[in-house]
Design a protein around this motif. Structure first.
Motif, PDB file in Angstrom:
ATOM      1  N   VAL A   9       3.898   4.851   6.101  1.00 39.70           N
ATOM      2  CA  VAL A   9       4.130   5.707   4.947  1.00 39.70           C
ATOM      3  C   VAL A   9       5.623   5.730   4.660  1.00 39.70           C
ATOM      4  CG1 VAL A   9       3.924   8.051   4.032  1.00 39.70           C
ATOM      5  CG2 VAL A   9       2.130   7.125   5.513  1.00 39.70           C
ATOM      6  N   PHE A  10       5.981   5.577   3.385  1.00 38.33           N
ATOM      7  CA  PHE A  10       7.371   5.735   2.980  1.00 38.33           C
ATOM      8  C   PHE A  10       7.401   6.298   1.572  1.00 38.33           C
ATOM      9  CE2 PHE A  10       6.144   1.368   2.168  1.00 38.33           C
ATOM     10  CZ  PHE A  10       6.661   1.052   0.919  1.00 38.33           C
ATOM     11  N   GLU A  11       8.561   6.861   1.212  1.00 43.52           N
ATOM     12  CA  GLU A  11       8.676   7.560  -0.067  1.00 43.52           C
ATOM     13  C   GLU A  11       9.866   7.040  -0.862  1.00 43.52           C
ATOM     14  OE1 GLU A  11       8.443  11.834  -0.077  1.00 43.52           O
ATOM     15  OE2 GLU A  11       7.220  11.845   1.753  1.00 43.52           O
ATOM     16  N   THR A  12       9.739   7.191  -2.184  1.00 44.24           N
ATOM     17  CA  THR A  12      10.832   6.949  -3.104  1.00 44.24           C
ATOM     18  C   THR A  12      10.963   8.208  -3.966  1.00 44.24           C
ATOM     19  OG1 THR A  12       9.392   5.981  -4.792  1.00 44.24           O
ATOM     20  CG2 THR A  12      10.348   4.456  -3.160  1.00 44.24           C
ATOM     21  N   GLU A  13      11.784   8.146  -4.978  1.00 44.50           N
ATOM     22  CA  GLU A  13      11.977   9.318  -5.826  1.00 44.50           C
ATOM     23  C   GLU A  13      10.660   9.840  -6.406  1.00 44.50           C
ATOM     24  OE1 GLU A  13      14.257  10.660  -9.954  1.00 44.50           O
ATOM     25  OE2 GLU A  13      14.641   8.669  -9.131  1.00 44.50           O
ATOM     26  N   HIS A  14       9.831   8.934  -6.929  1.00 44.64           N
ATOM     27  CA  HIS A  14       8.600   9.344  -7.609  1.00 44.64           C
ATOM     28  C   HIS A  14       7.320   9.096  -6.825  1.00 44.64           C
ATOM     29  CE1 HIS A  14      11.456   8.743 -11.017  1.00 44.64           C
ATOM     30  NE2 HIS A  14      10.922   9.897 -11.369  1.00 44.64           N
ATOM     31  N   PHE A  15       7.395   8.344  -5.714  1.00 46.86           N
ATOM     32  CA  PHE A  15       6.179   7.885  -5.055  1.00 46.86           C
ATOM     33  C   PHE A  15       6.115   8.224  -3.579  1.00 46.86           C
ATOM     34  CE2 PHE A  15       6.588   4.854  -8.572  1.00 46.86           C
ATOM     35  CZ  PHE A  15       5.310   4.921  -9.104  1.00 46.86           C
ATOM     36  N   ILE A  16       4.890   8.390  -3.122  1.00 55.92           N
ATOM     37  CA  ILE A  16       4.557   8.306  -1.703  1.00 55.92           C
ATOM     38  C   ILE A  16       3.730   7.035  -1.568  1.00 55.92           C
ATOM     39  CG2 ILE A  16       3.279   9.322   0.223  1.00 55.92           C
ATOM     40  CD1 ILE A  16       3.712  12.061  -1.154  1.00 55.92           C
ATOM     41  N   PHE A  17       4.224   6.102  -0.773  1.00 54.97           N
ATOM     42  CA  PHE A  17       3.483   4.877  -0.507  1.00 54.97           C
ATOM     43  C   PHE A  17       2.804   5.050   0.844  1.00 54.97           C
ATOM     44  CE2 PHE A  17       6.771   3.477  -3.451  1.00 54.97           C
ATOM     45  CZ  PHE A  17       6.001   2.788  -4.362  1.00 54.97           C
ATOM     46  N   HIS A  72       1.814   8.961  -7.227  1.00 55.97           N
ATOM     47  CA  HIS A  72       2.892   9.619  -7.965  1.00 55.97           C
ATOM     48  C   HIS A  72       2.996  11.058  -7.455  1.00 55.97           C
ATOM     49  CE1 HIS A  72       5.382  11.115 -11.186  1.00 55.97           C
ATOM     50  NE2 HIS A  72       5.566   9.861 -11.596  1.00 55.97           N
ATOM     51  N   LYS A  73       4.181  11.448  -7.017  1.00 60.65           N
ATOM     52  CA  LYS A  73       4.355  12.764  -6.380  1.00 60.65           C
ATOM     53  C   LYS A  73       4.023  13.934  -7.305  1.00 60.65           C
ATOM     54  CE  LYS A  73       8.051  11.431  -3.199  1.00 60.65           C
ATOM     55  NZ  LYS A  73       9.498  11.605  -2.904  1.00 60.65           N
ATOM     56  N   SER A  74       4.448  13.846  -8.557  1.00 57.38           N
ATOM     57  CA  SER A  74       4.289  15.018  -9.419  1.00 57.38           C
ATOM     58  C   SER A  74       2.855  15.226  -9.895  1.00 57.38           C
ATOM     59  CB  SER A  74       5.236  14.949 -10.615  1.00 57.38           C
ATOM     60  OG  SER A  74       4.882  13.892 -11.463  1.00 57.38           O
ATOM     61  N   ILE A  75       2.089  14.164 -10.029  1.00 54.35           N
ATOM     62  CA  ILE A  75       0.711  14.336 -10.497  1.00 54.35           C
ATOM     63  C   ILE A  75      -0.322  14.163  -9.384  1.00 54.35           C
ATOM     64  CG2 ILE A  75       1.235  13.731 -12.880  1.00 54.35           C
ATOM     65  CD1 ILE A  75       0.051  10.958 -12.354  1.00 54.35           C
ATOM     66  N   LYS A  76       0.163  13.771  -8.186  1.00 49.82           N
ATOM     67  CA  LYS A  76      -0.704  13.615  -7.011  1.00 49.82           C
ATOM     68  C   LYS A  76      -1.896  12.708  -7.308  1.00 49.82           C
ATOM     69  CE  LYS A  76       0.686  17.911  -4.769  1.00 49.82           C
ATOM     70  NZ  LYS A  76       1.998  17.461  -4.631  1.00 49.82           N
ATOM     71  N   LYS A  77      -1.583  11.569  -7.907  1.00 49.14           N
ATOM     72  CA  LYS A  77      -2.607  10.583  -8.251  1.00 49.14           C
ATOM     73  C   LYS A  77      -2.061   9.197  -7.953  1.00 49.14           C
ATOM     74  CE  LYS A  77      -5.183   8.733 -12.098  1.00 49.14           C
ATOM     75  NZ  LYS A  77      -6.314   9.140 -12.874  1.00 49.14           N
ATOM     76  N   THR A  81      -0.610  -0.028  -6.874  1.00 52.04           N
ATOM     77  CA  THR A  81      -0.595  -0.565  -5.522  1.00 52.04           C
ATOM     78  C   THR A  81       0.560  -1.551  -5.420  1.00 52.04           C
ATOM     79  OG1 THR A  81      -2.052  -2.412  -6.081  1.00 52.04           O
ATOM     80  CG2 THR A  81      -3.100  -0.408  -5.219  1.00 52.04           C
ATOM     81  N   CYS A  82       1.010  -1.768  -4.201  1.00 51.24           N
ATOM     82  CA  CYS A  82       1.975  -2.828  -3.944  1.00 51.24           C
ATOM     83  C   CYS A  82       1.795  -3.249  -2.502  1.00 51.24           C
ATOM     84  CB  CYS A  82       3.408  -2.378  -4.231  1.00 51.24           C
ATOM     85  SG  CYS A  82       4.016  -1.071  -3.144  1.00 51.24           S
ATOM     86  N   GLY A  83       2.298  -4.421  -2.202  1.00 48.70           N
ATOM     87  CA  GLY A  83       2.172  -4.861  -0.824  1.00 48.70           C
ATOM     88  C   GLY A  83       2.469  -6.327  -0.644  1.00 48.70           C
ATOM     89  N   PHE A  84       2.077  -6.789   0.529  1.00 46.71           N
ATOM     90  CA  PHE A  84       2.317  -8.168   0.930  1.00 46.71           C
ATOM     91  C   PHE A  84       0.990  -8.819   1.293  1.00 46.71           C
ATOM     92  CE2 PHE A  84       6.225  -5.924   1.980  1.00 46.71           C
ATOM     93  CZ  PHE A  84       7.187  -6.768   1.441  1.00 46.71           C
ATOM     94  N   LYS A  85       0.892 -10.102   1.003  1.00 49.18           N
ATOM     95  CA  LYS A  85      -0.228 -10.900   1.483  1.00 49.18           C
ATOM     96  C   LYS A  85       0.340 -12.196   2.035  1.00 49.18           C
ATOM     97  CE  LYS A  85      -1.273 -12.861  -3.060  1.00 49.18           C
ATOM     98  NZ  LYS A  85      -2.280 -13.030  -4.097  1.00 49.18           N
ATOM     99  N   ALA A 110       7.791   0.250 -11.768  1.00 51.99           N
ATOM    100  CA  ALA A 110       7.636  -1.046 -11.093  1.00 51.99           C
ATOM    101  C   ALA A 110       8.922  -1.423 -10.371  1.00 51.99           C
ATOM    102  CB  ALA A 110       7.229  -2.121 -12.096  1.00 51.99           C
ATOM    103  N   ALA A 111      10.062  -1.189 -10.997  1.00 45.53           N
ATOM    104  CA  ALA A 111      11.346  -1.490 -10.351  1.00 45.53           C
ATOM    105  C   ALA A 111      11.552  -0.604  -9.123  1.00 45.53           C
ATOM    106  CB  ALA A 111      12.488  -1.308 -11.345  1.00 45.53           C
ATOM    107  N   GLU A 112      11.190   0.662  -9.226  1.00 46.12           N
ATOM    108  CA  GLU A 112      11.315   1.581  -8.085  1.00 46.12           C
ATOM    109  C   GLU A 112      10.451   1.105  -6.917  1.00 46.12           C
ATOM    110  OE1 GLU A 112      10.242   6.248  -7.097  1.00 46.12           O
ATOM    111  OE2 GLU A 112      10.713   5.692  -9.174  1.00 46.12           O
ATOM    112  N   ALA A 113       9.221   0.708  -7.223  1.00 39.08           N
ATOM    113  CA  ALA A 113       8.310   0.227  -6.184  1.00 39.08           C
ATOM    114  C   ALA A 113       8.802  -1.085  -5.589  1.00 39.08           C
ATOM    115  CB  ALA A 113       6.901   0.065  -6.750  1.00 39.08           C
ATOM    116  N   LEU A 114       9.270  -1.998  -6.436  1.00 34.08           N
ATOM    117  CA  LEU A 114       9.723  -3.299  -5.932  1.00 34.08           C
ATOM    118  C   LEU A 114      10.933  -3.136  -5.024  1.00 34.08           C
ATOM    119  CD1 LEU A 114       9.392  -6.339  -5.798  1.00 34.08           C
ATOM    120  CD2 LEU A 114      10.740  -6.506  -7.911  1.00 34.08           C
ATOM    121  N   ALA A 115      11.868  -2.277  -5.378  1.00 31.43           N
ATOM    122  CA  ALA A 115      13.038  -2.047  -4.525  1.00 31.43           C
ATOM    123  C   ALA A 115      12.603  -1.558  -3.143  1.00 31.43           C
ATOM    124  CB  ALA A 115      13.977  -1.040  -5.186  1.00 31.43           C
ATOM    125  N   ALA A 116      11.659  -0.619  -3.110  1.00 33.88           N
ATOM    126  CA  ALA A 116      11.171  -0.088  -1.835  1.00 33.88           C
ATOM    127  C   ALA A 116      10.416  -1.151  -1.053  1.00 33.88           C
ATOM    128  CB  ALA A 116      10.276   1.121  -2.085  1.00 33.88           C
TER     129      ALA A 116
END
Length: 183
Positions: A9-17, A72-77, A81-85, A110-116
């Protein structure tokens, strides 16, 4: 080598992954059943929630795949998805990718997720190289990869059948040394 996927589990400004769970099937079904979301992907639209659940189960049981739900943290939805294969532990490389619900496009997510994701690959997984492939018509993905310093390594002509004709696919990579020098 076994890799415990349950505690990633890791977080960014807007997301919990967090790792995909079957509880995400409904949110993910909304995303992956949208033909616009997967239009330039290598996938067919998901047609049932049961099919989505089977995809989640298969991803979680595959040792060469790490996929996160982006809640998304603010809407809890879950809105993406992102990841590696194709994770090759010996050669320390993996292919990254992801999808985002259409209503959240062009908002910087998408940029926020890609950076993380890039950071997680190089730091958390100790990868030497991350790579991506995208349809030559996917201008949003091409801009994003260029923004993060990916280098085009390949051009596979007529590699993907899309909209009744064959389309080219570009392959990109980013090396840890280049990432470290830029950050």
């Amino acid at each position: 080598m076994n890799f415990d996927k349950s505690n990633l589990v890791f977080e960014t400004e807007h997301f919990i992954f967090r790792p995909l769970t079957l509880n995400d099937a409904e949110d993910l079904f909304e995303i992956y059943s949208d033909p616009d979301v997967i239009r330039l992907d290598y996938s067919e639209p998901v047609t049932t929630k049961e099919q989505m659940a089977a995809i989640i189960t298969a991803a979680n049981s595959n040792p060469s795949v790490l996929t996160w739900s982006g809640e998304h943290k603010s809407i809890k939805k879950v809105i993406g998805t992102c990841g590696f294969k194709n994770w090759n532990r010996q050669s320390r490389n993996a292919e990254l990718g992801g999808n985002l619900a259409r209503e959240f496009w062009n908002q910087g997510y998408a940029a926020e997720a890609l950076a993380a994701l890039i950071n997680y690959g190089f730091v958390g997984m100790n990868l030497n190289k991350v790579y991506a492939s995208t349809n030559s018509r996917n201008t949003a993905a091409l801009r994003l990869l260029n923004k993060f310093g990916f280098t085009q390594e390949g051009h596979f002509r007529e590699h993907q059948f899309l909209d009744g004709k064959f389309a080219d696919v570009f392959f990109f990579s980013l090396f840890k040394k280049d990432y470290n020098n830029a950050n």
